[in-house]
Design a protein around this motif. Structure first.
Motif, short mmCIF file in Angstrom:
data_model
loop_
_atom_site.label_atom_id
_atom_site.label_comp_id
_atom_site.label_asym_id
_atom_site.label_seq_id
_atom_site.Cartn_x
_atom_site.Cartn_y
_atom_site.Cartn_z
N GLU A 171 8.18 -91.71 39.07
CA GLU A 171 8.37 -92.89 38.21
C GLU A 171 7.17 -93.83 38.30
O GLU A 171 6.82 -94.49 37.32
N LYS A 172 6.55 -93.89 39.48
CA LYS A 172 5.45 -94.82 39.71
C LYS A 172 4.10 -94.27 39.25
O LYS A 172 3.17 -95.03 38.98
N CYS A 173 3.97 -92.95 39.22
CA CYS A 173 2.66 -92.34 38.96
C CYS A 173 2.33 -92.33 37.47
O CYS A 173 3.19 -92.09 36.63
N VAL A 174 1.05 -92.56 37.18
CA VAL A 174 0.59 -92.58 35.79
C VAL A 174 -0.51 -91.54 35.54
O VAL A 174 -0.88 -91.30 34.40
N SER A 175 -1.02 -90.92 36.58
CA SER A 175 -2.14 -89.99 36.45
C SER A 175 -1.70 -88.65 35.88
O SER A 175 -0.53 -88.28 35.94
#
Length: 260
Positions: free
Chosen positions: A200-204
């Motif tokens: 949920e936190k990762c954007v990469s």
């Protein structure tokens, strides 16, 4: 699609109940695949052998992203051979990225622990019992396989790729200080709820994704244990690491440095 999800839900609940009936931990292996026709039967056989010999409760979820080489057909055969309670094929129509593959796989996972690994035989299942022992010894949220600690190592790479990998890891350690020795590896064990929160936190995207997972874990104060592993370059098929991935890695590294 909605009716398919609905019909799958009762089966998933039954498998969860059966797996937890004796209070036993269950391990769901997520295997994203793309053009792994030759490797998939071997890695599945090795996984089944390792789990069976160790008495570990498991399931293997294959997420194939529309491989043109017939990987999906092989996965369907494996599902029939080993049983749909142990091998679950959950394909997608096209390549949609590693992070979304994990999200897709977790929707169908009934284990309370998730194991992620490559399907190309670079990660040997013989290390999984060590991951599990390590997790229990330290009650870790994450256990990561490391090529750069203890007796870990890399086999089958030429000097250029070893330098790139070591250099990337060295720069990452200096800039991000992640508290783990191998950030770009993709052989890990997670508590299921921890993996859900991290995704949920990762954007990469791409190869930076695995690195960001560890960095975000440090931010959220999750505990990380490490097990030295031997990484062996793929025997069949072609490596998916190219110039574009290296450029993306450097951009992602700088983004993480600026935002964490």
């Amino acid at each position: 699609m909605a009716s398919e999800e609905a019909s799958a839900s009762p089966r998933r609940s039954r498998r969860e109940s059966e797996g937890r009936a004796r209070g036993q931990d269950k391990y769901s292996v997520l295997l994203p695949t793309y053009n792994e026709r030759e490797n998939l039967p071997l890695i599945v056989w090795l996984l089944v052998k390792s789990f069976s010999e160790s008495g570990i409760n498991y399931e293997i979820i294959i997420i194939d992203d529309g491989s043109p080489d017939g990987t999906r057909d092989i996965a369907e055969q494996l599902e029939k051979i080993y049983g749909s309670d142990k091998i679950l094929l959950r394909p997608r129509e096209k390549k949609l990225g590693l992070g979304t593959a994990y999200i897709h796989g977790m929707k169908h996972a009934t284990g309370n622990y998730i194991i992620i690994m490559d399907a190309d035989l670079s990660h040997h299942p013989k290390f999984i019992p060590e991951f599990i022992r390590k997790q229990k010894e330290g009650n870790f949220d994450i256990v990561s396989g490391t090529r750069y600690k203890g007796n870990g190592g890399v086999y089958g790479w030429d000097l250029k790729r070893k330098i790139i990998s070591r250099g990337a890891n060295f720069i990452t350690q200096i800039l991000l200080r992640p508290g783990a020795s191998d950030l770009t590896g993709s052989f890990r064990l997670y508590r299921k709820e921890v993996l859900q929160k991290l995704i949920e936190k990762c954007v990469s995207k791409g190869y930076v994704f695995q690195m960001e997972m560890i960095v975000r874990a440090r931010q959220l104060n999750y505990t990380i244990g490490e097990v030295p592993i031997s990484f062996v370059d793929r025997v069949y098929g072609e490596s998916k690491l190219g110039g574009n991935e290296i450029v993306s890695f450097l951009k992602g590294l700088l983004t993480l440095f600026a935002t964490t």
